[in-house]
Scaffold this active site. Structure first.
Site, PDB file in Angstrom:
ATOM      1  N   ASP A   1      12.019  59.006  89.533  1.00 30.93           N
ATOM      2  CA  ASP A   1      11.357  60.007  88.909  1.00 30.93           C
ATOM      3  C   ASP A   1      12.187  60.511  87.839  1.00 30.93           C
ATOM      4  OD1 ASP A   1      13.194  61.400  90.658  1.00 30.93           O
ATOM      5  OD2 ASP A   1      11.575  62.668  91.625  1.00 30.93           O
TER       6      ASP A   1
ATOM      7  N   ASP B   1      13.927  55.733  95.667  1.00 30.46           N
ATOM      8  CA  ASP B   1      14.419  57.305  95.450  1.00 30.46           C
ATOM      9  C   ASP B   1      14.042  57.927  96.663  1.00 30.46           C
ATOM     10  OD1 ASP B   1      15.909  59.477  94.668  1.00 30.46           O
ATOM     11  OD2 ASP B   1      14.077  60.055  93.519  1.00 30.46           O
TER      12      ASP B   1
ATOM     13  N   ASP C   1      16.921  57.781  86.494  1.00 28.33           N
ATOM     14  CA  ASP C   1      16.359  56.505  87.213  1.00 28.33           C
ATOM     15  C   ASP C   1      16.086  55.377  86.248  1.00 28.33           C
ATOM     16  OD1 ASP C   1      16.771  57.525  90.018  1.00 28.33           O
ATOM     17  OD2 ASP C   1      14.868  58.616  89.623  1.00 28.33           O
TER      18      ASP C   1
ATOM     19  N   ASN D   1     -15.254  20.686  82.098  1.00 24.96           N
ATOM     20  CA  ASN D   1     -13.992  21.462  82.256  1.00 24.96           C
ATOM     21  C   ASN D   1     -14.322  23.154  81.679  1.00 24.96           C
ATOM     22  OD1 ASN D   1     -12.232  19.476  82.931  1.00 24.96           O
ATOM     23  ND2 ASN D   1     -10.689  19.924  81.144  1.00 24.96           N
TER      24      ASN D   1
ATOM     25  N   ILE E   1      -6.160  18.979  80.988  1.00 31.39           N
ATOM     26  CA  ILE E   1      -5.575  20.377  80.600  1.00 31.39           C
ATOM     27  C   ILE E   1      -6.552  21.354  81.238  1.00 31.39           C
ATOM     28  CG2 ILE E   1      -5.224  22.011  78.836  1.00 31.39           C
ATOM     29  CD1 ILE E   1      -4.569  19.783  77.073  1.00 31.39           C
TER      30      ILE E   1
ATOM     31  N   VAL F   1      -8.302  16.134  77.472  1.00 30.18           N
ATOM     32  CA  VAL F   1      -9.288  17.134  77.783  1.00 30.18           C
ATOM     33  C   VAL F   1      -9.429  17.395  79.315  1.00 30.18           C
ATOM     34  CG1 VAL F   1     -11.744  17.909  77.754  1.00 30.18           C
ATOM     35  CG2 VAL F   1     -10.742  17.083  75.661  1.00 30.18           C
ATOM     36  N   ALA F   2      -9.544  16.246  80.044  1.00 29.34           N
ATOM     37  CA  ALA F   2      -9.631  16.410  81.421  1.00 29.34           C
ATOM     38  C   ALA F   2      -8.223  16.721  82.144  1.00 29.34           C
ATOM     39  CB  ALA F   2      -9.913  14.775  81.871  1.00 29.34           C
TER      40      ALA F   2
END
Length: 722
Positions: free
Chosen positions: A455, A178, A459, A548, A134, A131-132
């Site tokens: 555009d 472009d 493209d 946590n 993660i 737990v600590a």
């Protein structure tokens, strides 16, 4: 017949179509799309004239179909952040499993007690360490920070279609843009004139055109070149609707691509009949017998005058200006015929003008910001090489014409050769859709993070192949928008630079959150592990889960709201393969984790001493409560210190109200769980004295001066954030 085919070829002005057979130029492998003037493309628009055509391909055999095929084959790739988070997950997973298994076995072997109860206790300690280690709140915090970035970018005209694109912008190293409509205004504009009577030149150009402008309107409507002419006349106080009242048209010889000229005949209110002719200068000169002098007199056309006009015309052409000349002719009576052969002779030359699609004013500064930020701008266009070079030089994308390459030249290059070419060339002209995709892939082959804008439908494949695909919101086609990660609401290159700045800020903040959470989690692992080795409890699994979920998350989220630091756009972009732990971040996490762990452990023993009057390796409720308080407070002070990874927090110009708010809320929750009896019993706390509370608070505060000292030495060694 003129056809607008920018969506297919990228050509910025309508193209004159012919029926003649085209032949390959020397050493050419094929004729580029933009130069196939005897072909019509599906998806283009006829804007002038009429004609009949033979269908040579349908569906996937059209140029549009080829683009659709390329778009379908383009594969989506993970963003740099996604790759780094995946790597981090693998590292953390292996680390957590290794530590948990080690602590579990160590606890059993150390005690020599293999009873079910002790195995369960060892298992709970191992789970507490998992737990600590993660950072449970990290995925949610990263998602929220990215979402807030989407909102911020939308306010700056950049609409994000894919959440992951927000951060990728921050590591952009190449912006392929472009030309038409992005770097330029997508509006042909008269920029230079060469005449002895500008008013007459403007009048001739406006009347000898089919574009119109309405009263009260700024811009004319019609074919782009003629729109520029009418706008030019309007700008100098000669609106066409007023000119037409004074000089109504009574006849014309329409524009023809073979003659390259157009003539109109007008009759004034007082009965004067005048003809205006416009067209290509070199052809128009051959039809002129006189010249309008600077004193208003008419002088015979001489070879010297022709040479002078041609020289000036070349100067305009060398600047990639589209040049049109104008001439006039007076009549005593209405011409018997309006045939071109009858009208277009014995003319008086007025002068000529040059027009171009000018650069957006804000793009100049945006290009400078790109360069100072270590980002290389690249222009890819379907326009003529001369126009592309002129714009490229004007914007300082290139300095020499040798840094520009045409699509026909690219055809001859292998993929390996192209990689070398894109290292030195930053302007690509007369390119086809497949060329754009090849250019993007050649840049990515060098492990560069590439953004591609566009555009037109042409493209779309390259936009999808790039790390960041950017489409235009105003002129962009639906196909292009669908393939993109980001849409520019204002079609402006400067907006891309703003988005890059926002992306850098977001990645900066994500790294701060990561460093904050991983260093605090490391501290938790260290003091829980040391406690298990000593056979005592510093914090219980339930208390660790509180730290946590509550203390880690709120300050972490607040760090994600930090404003951009002053040197953000003066740093070089990070590499796509750069580790999250680069730039000393990994060492910082370890050092800060150890400092916090030592302070928490010291707080436990100090609380034990206050409760019992001496130190020892045994349980203490005051010690556990003080250690819990110190662990919570130290994380909050750590968040304050982490507002900048290198800069002193005492020199920062901005104030993060989110961090301040998170500090207050977390403090209230933490004190509540200690001093509310129901919660205190649930978490096995004791209500410690004000002195113990003050000591825990003071010990936690020590993390700020300690980190500030470390930052000072890092700055003195010139260790900047990479």
């Amino acid at each position: 017949m003129k056809v607008e085919e920018a969506a297919i070829t990228g050509e910025s002005v309508p193209v004159n179509k012919i029926i003649d057979i085209l032949t390959l130029k020397e050493n050419a492998l094929d004729i580029s799309l933009g130069d196939r003037t005897n072909m019509l493309y599906s998806g283009s628009t006829v804007v002038y004239g009429r004609g009949k055509a033979v269908v040579t391909g349908t569906g996937m055999n059209t140029e549009m179909g080829k683009i659709a095929d390329a778009l379908e084959k383009a594969e989506d790739e993970q963003t740099p952040l996604q790759r780094k988070m995946t790597e981090l997950s693998k590292v953390l997973t292996k680390l957590v499993i290794g530590i948990s298994v080690f602590v579990f076995l160590f606890g059993i072997i150390k005690s020599g007690d293999f009873s079910g109860g002790h195995i369960l206790d060892s298992f709970l300690v191992a789970v507490a360490l998992a737990v600590a280690a993660i950072p449970e709140g990290l995925p949610a915090i990263v998602t929220i920070v990215l979402s807030i970035g989407v909102t911020s970018m939308a306010k700056r005209q950049a609409l994000i279609r894919k959440l992951s694109a927000v951060e990728t912008l921050g590591c952009t190293q190449i912006i392929c843009s472009d030309k038409t409509g992005t770097l330029t205004q997508n509006k042909m504009t008269v920029t230079q004139t060469e005449t002895n009577n500008e008013k007459l030149l403007a009048q001739a150009m406006a009347l000898c055109s089919d574009s119109e402008i309405r009263p009260g309107e700024k811009d004319a409507i019609g074919e782009p070149t003629e729109v520029a002419l009418v706008n030019f006349a309007n700008k100098i106080g000669l609106p066409k609707y007023e000119l037409e009242k004074d000089y109504p048209r009574i006849g014309e010889a329409p524009f023809d691509s073979n003659r390259k000229m157009m003539s109109t005949v007008h009759k004034s209110k007082n009965g004067e009949i005048i003809q205006y002719t416009k067209g290509a200068c070199e052809i128009l000169l051959d039809r002129c017998v006189s010249y309008l002098n600077n004193d208003g007199s008419i002088v015979p056309m001489t070879d010297e005058i022709k040479t002078m006009i041609k020289s000036k015309n070349k100067e305009f052409a060398d600047k990639a200006l589209r040049v049109l000349g104008a001439a006039y002719k007076n009549y005593n009576n209405t011409p018997e015929s309006f045939e071109a052969d009858i009208l277009e002779k014995d003319l008086t030359f007025i002068g000529f003008l040059g027009m171009i699609d000018p650069c957006r004013p804000e793009v100049y500064q945006a290009i400078k910001e790109c360069k100072s930020a270590g980002i290389r701008p690249v222009m890819i266009t379907g326009d003529h090489i001369d126009t592309a070079v002129a714009i490229g030089k004007d914007l300082e994308i290139i300095t020499e014409a040798s840094e520009a390459v045409t699509g026909s030249q690219l055809e001859k290059l292998t993929d390996i050769e192209l990689i070398e070419v894109v290292k030195v060339c930053s302007v690509f002209a007369r390119v086809q859709p497949e060329h754009k995709t090849r250019i993007v892939r050649a840049l990515k082959a060098q492990d560069l993070v590439v953004a591609m804008t566009g555009d037109g439908v042409n493209d779309a494949p390259s936009i999808k192949s790039a790390d960041i695909g950017i489409s235009m919101g105003i002129t962009g086609t639906d196909v292009t928008k669908g393939a993109s990660d980001m849409v520019l609401a204002d079609d402006n290159f400067a907006t891309i630079v703003n988005a890059v700045e926002e992306g850098r800020k977001i990645y900066d903040n994500i790294r701060k959150v990561l460093q904050f959470q991983l260093s605090t989690n490391m501290a938790e692992v260290i003091y829980v592990f040391i406690a298990s080795v000593l056979g005592i409890t510093i914090v219980t699994p339930a208390q660790l889960l509180w730290i946590n979920m509550v203390t880690d998350s709120m300050p972490g989220l607040a760090l994600g709201m930090e404003k951009a630091e002053g040197n953000l756009m003066s740093r070089k972009p990070r590499g796509s393969n750069e580790s999250i732990f680069s730039g000393g971040a990994g060492i910082d996490m370890v050092v800060q984790g150890f400092i916090m762990a030592i302070i928490v452990i010291f707080s436990f023993f100090l609380g034990q001493h206050i409760e019992l009057g001496y130190f020892g390796i045994f349980e203490s409720r005051d010690g556990v409560t003080m250690a819990f308080l110190t662990a919570n407070f130290i994380e909050m002070f750590h968040a304050v210190a982490m507002r900048s990874r290198r800069e002193s927090i005492f020199r920062m110009n901005s104030f993060n109200w989110w961090v301040f708010g998170a500090f207050i809320l977390t403090t209230i929750f933490t004190l509540g769980v200690i001093y509310i009896p129901f919660l205190a019993n649930l978490f096995d706390f004791t209500a410690i004295s004000l002195l113990e509370l003050s000591i825990a608070f003071g010990l936690a505060f020590l993390i700020i001066p300690m980190i500030e000292i470390i930052k000072f030495f890092q700055r003195s060694r010139g260790k900047e954030i990479s």
